[in-house]
Design a protein around this motif. Structure first.
Motif, short mmCIF file in Angstrom:
data_model
loop_
_atom_site.label_atom_id
_atom_site.label_comp_id
_atom_site.label_asym_id
_atom_site.label_seq_id
_atom_site.Cartn_x
_atom_site.Cartn_y
_atom_site.Cartn_z
N LEU A 166 4.54 -8.30 -1.53
CA LEU A 166 5.81 -8.35 -2.24
C LEU A 166 6.38 -6.94 -2.35
CD1 LEU A 166 4.83 -10.80 -5.11
CD2 LEU A 166 6.13 -11.30 -3.04
N PRO A 167 7.59 -6.71 -1.83
CA PRO A 167 8.13 -5.35 -1.82
C PRO A 167 8.57 -4.85 -3.18
CG PRO A 167 9.71 -6.88 -0.89
CD PRO A 167 8.45 -7.65 -1.14
N ASP A 168 8.98 -5.71 -4.09
CA ASP A 168 9.53 -5.26 -5.38
C ASP A 168 8.51 -5.27 -6.50
OD1 ASP A 168 11.96 -4.95 -4.15
OD2 ASP A 168 12.61 -6.98 -4.60
N GLN A 169 7.26 -5.39 -6.17
CA GLN A 169 6.21 -5.44 -7.17
C GLN A 169 5.90 -4.04 -7.68
OE1 GLN A 169 2.66 -7.15 -5.61
NE2 GLN A 169 1.90 -7.75 -7.61
N GLU A 170 5.70 -3.93 -8.99
CA GLU A 170 5.36 -2.62 -9.55
C GLU A 170 3.94 -2.24 -9.15
OE1 GLU A 170 6.15 -1.83 -13.60
OE2 GLU A 170 7.96 -3.05 -13.62
N GLY B 149 5.71 1.37 0.74
CA GLY B 149 6.92 0.59 0.98
C GLY B 149 6.79 -0.45 2.05
#
Length: 148
Positions: free
Chosen positions: A118-122, A19
């Motif tokens: 990038l925090p929202d990257q899968e 995270g």
């Protein structure tokens, strides 16, 4: 039978690490620590190029602090990484050529990694998993389509 409280420690650390820009913050902090250590080197190793005094100690401390803040406050990673790059480049002039280039490079690479995170990257799918899925897709026979 449970093995004890340490069983959940590693997965919890992995989740915490996923995270945040862990490697970027760690490399930036290590770069700052390395530059600080080269300032305290013995007289045979010290080079003393550039300005000395407070700036020689201030910039590595800022690098170290930015690395720790990136780890524990990833929402502000862009600001901290820009400050980390500027502090890393400043050590070239103030702190033994950036800790004999090692601290300078560690700080630059860590800041760039934190800036690009990038925090929202899968999560990435490993190469082994992609190959396994491709083999499974090839192994499934295609059903013939009837034409009238």
């Amino acid at each position: 039978m449970p093995r004890g409280p340490r069983e959940g420690l590693r997965p919890a650390f992995r989740q915490w690490r996923a995270g945040r820009p862990f490697w970027g913050g760690l490399l930036l902090a290590l770069g700052g620590a390395e530059v600080l250590l080269t300032l305290k080197a013995s007289l045979d190793v010290i080079l003393h190029v550039g300005m000395q005094g407070l700036a020689g100690y201030l910039l590595p401390v800022v690098m170290l602090l930015c690395g720790v803040l990136i780890l524990f406050n990833p929402a502000q990673r862009l600001f901290y990484s820009v400050i980390g790059v500027l502090a890393s480049l400043g050590t070239w002039l103030t702190s033994n050529l950036g800790g004999f280039f090692i601290g300078l490079v560690l700080g630059l690479v860590g800041s760039c990694l934190a800036f690009g995170w990038l925090p929202d990257q899968e999560p990435r799918v490993s190469r082994r998993q992609r190959r396994k899925e491709a083999r499974a897709a090839k192994a499934v026979p295609a059903t013939p389509v009837r034409q009238p």
